[in-house]
Scaffold this active site. Structure first.
Site, PDB file in Angstrom:
ATOM      1  N   LYS A 268       0.842  -1.191   0.000  1.00 56.63           N
ATOM      2  CA  LYS A 268       0.000   0.000   0.000  1.00 56.63           C
ATOM      3  C   LYS A 268       0.880   1.246   0.000  1.00 56.63           C
ATOM      4  CE  LYS A 268      -2.866   3.337   1.743  1.00 56.63           C
ATOM      5  NZ  LYS A 268      -2.506   4.654   2.289  1.00 56.63           N
ATOM      6  N   ASP A 284      -5.384   4.638 -15.893  1.00 57.57           N
ATOM      7  CA  ASP A 284      -6.305   3.749 -15.180  1.00 57.57           C
ATOM      8  C   ASP A 284      -5.622   3.199 -13.932  1.00 57.57           C
ATOM      9  OD1 ASP A 284      -8.091   1.861 -14.291  1.00 57.57           O
ATOM     10  OD2 ASP A 284      -8.106   0.669 -16.132  1.00 57.57           O
TER      11      ASP A 284
END
Length: 447
Positions: A268, A284
């Protein structure tokens, strides 16, 4: 871009940062002006997605100090989380002392999947498809002539047996991978078109039924790899010497290698940096996230995307590898002026170079998080920056935002309730100070 070092940049006003960005990027203040208003008007938004009722803005910051393959970059980063931009910039400064980031990228090859079901003989189908691969590749290229003219096109075919036929009437399942070089496009529409173009022929060769025809977001033929080294002296903090910090980062890396629960948070931290660049450049980010996490689990165990080790001379060595399906043409870039401006600020036209820079930002973001964990812990630095958001939520404006945030960070109680009390006290003090001050005309006569 001659130099991405900008000491004290965070101390400037937004207007002064804009002027400095114009000076360093070679773009005029007029060209950069759309960034001040969100860079996306309602009419453009209405043509990007459906049922538009407005636009939604996120902060756009600049990642500083980045040098990748000997070239400096000012890196636009679009993110809502406090500390991400500052932390990545600080880590990039440390990496500069070791020579900057070194990066390489695969050719921009995406995978188009064609699923074939009800295959009576999977072994025979496998052989038949591969034997016809030259004709199939030609048909794929005929479906995308403009891509071929730009130097791209279908590079190969792979056949995978997902479920073998048993020879006793139970059919099997195949998936055919069409490997398409998309050049500077992300490539989703391209590979989907290619898959549709040859699906029926593949089913005929396999004597099966066409299933799904779509790209894979596990773009493991389109990976980037970034490495860096940081001298021990550059890692030192106020309370820890460089060797202690280095060893703490290495220990945290090893923890992530052994434990998927830790690896998820480790990754993360990587994606904090990667996503911010991907969003800023109109790409994207969901596809990049999906590919990164699937790549992290490619051997059946979820692992960290980046690894840190102690190297010769006491240096800290870091490396990262992940798929990076990005584009510098097509898609949102056609209609979003902010995305186009981000690429101009970066000075990038090639998708492979954008991928290398995004991965370098991810590695820097990860380093900053691990260094904080190895020192005082993640909260101290993060909460001092988060304090500004809390001050805003309590109603602070203008100069009061920083004053309230500083007091919150100093007392270690970064909560909206505390911020409200501090703000009320400061406003009361300001009122008393104004009441005691002489009127403006009297003050002028007294001077």
């Amino acid at each position: 871009m001659s130099n991405s070092r900008a000491p004290g940049f965070y101390k400037l006003s937004v207007e002064d940062r804009h002027r400095e960005l114009a000076r360093r990027s070679g773009l005029s203040e007029a060209e950069l002006a759309p960034l001040l208003s969100g860079a996306l008007d309602l009419d453009a938004a209405n043509h990007i997605v459906e049922n538009v009722v407005g636009t939604y803005a996120l902060p756009l910051g600049l990642g500083l100090n980045f040098r990748v393959n000997g070239r400096d970059f000012l890196v636009p980063m679009c993110v809502e989380e406090p500390s991400v931009v500052a932390a990545a910039s600080n880590a990039a400064r440390m990496v500069r002392e070791g020579g900057g980031f070194t990066a390489e990228a695969d050719e921009p090859v995406m995978i188009a999947q064609v699923q074939l079901t009800d295959v009576p003989d999977t072994a025979a189908a496998h052989a038949a498809i591969l034997s016809d691969s030259a004709a199939l590749i030609a048909a794929c290229d005929q479906a995308q002539p403009s891509l071929v003219r730009r130097g791209g096109g279908t590079r190969g075919i792979e056949v995978r047996v997902l479920e073998a036929s048993d020879g006793r009437g139970s059919p099997g399942m195949l998936v055919v991978h069409l490997l398409v070089d998309c050049r500077d496009a992300m490539g989703a529409n391209m590979v989907n078109t290619v898959a549709e173009a040859v699906a029926d022929r593949l089913a005929e060769l396999a004597r099966g039924t066409v299933g799904l025809r779509i790209l894979s977001n596990l773009a493991d033929r389109r990976c980037v790899r970034v490495r860096c080294q940081i001298p021990e002296r550059a890692l030192a903090s106020a309370n820890h010497d460089g060797a202690t910090v280095r060893d703490g980062v290495v220990a945290a890396s090893r923890f992530a290698e052994l434990d998927p629960y830790r690896a998820a948070t480790h990754n993360k931290g990587v994606m904090n940096g990667v996503d911010a660049v991907v969003i800023a450049t109109g790409n994207d980010w969901r596809g990049v996230e999906a590919g990164a996490h699937a790549f992290a689990a490619r051997d059946g165990v979820y692992r960290p995307l980046s690894i840190w080790r102690a190297g010769p001379g006491g240096h800290l060595h870091g490396q990262i590898e992940l798929p990076m399906a990005l584009g510098t043409v097509g898609g949102t870039l056609k209609v979003h002026p902010g995305a186009r401006l981000a690429l101009r600020i970066l000075g990038i036209t090639r998708a492979t170079e954008l991928g290398m820079v995004a991965a370098a930002v991810g590695l820097a973001s990860n380093l900053s998080a691990l260094r904080a964990l190895a020192c005082e812990g993640i909260q101290r630095g993060h909460m001092s920056l988060h304090a500004r958001s809390v001050a805003l939520s309590a109603g602070a404006t203008g100069a009061l935002v920083d004053r309230v945030a500083e007091e919150l960070a100093a007392c270690g109680e970064v909560r909206t309730e505390r911020a409200t009390l501090i703000l009320e006290r400061m406003r009361t003090e300001a009122c008393f100070a104004a009441a005691k001050a002489p009127p403006a005309d009297l003050a002028g006569r007294m001077s």
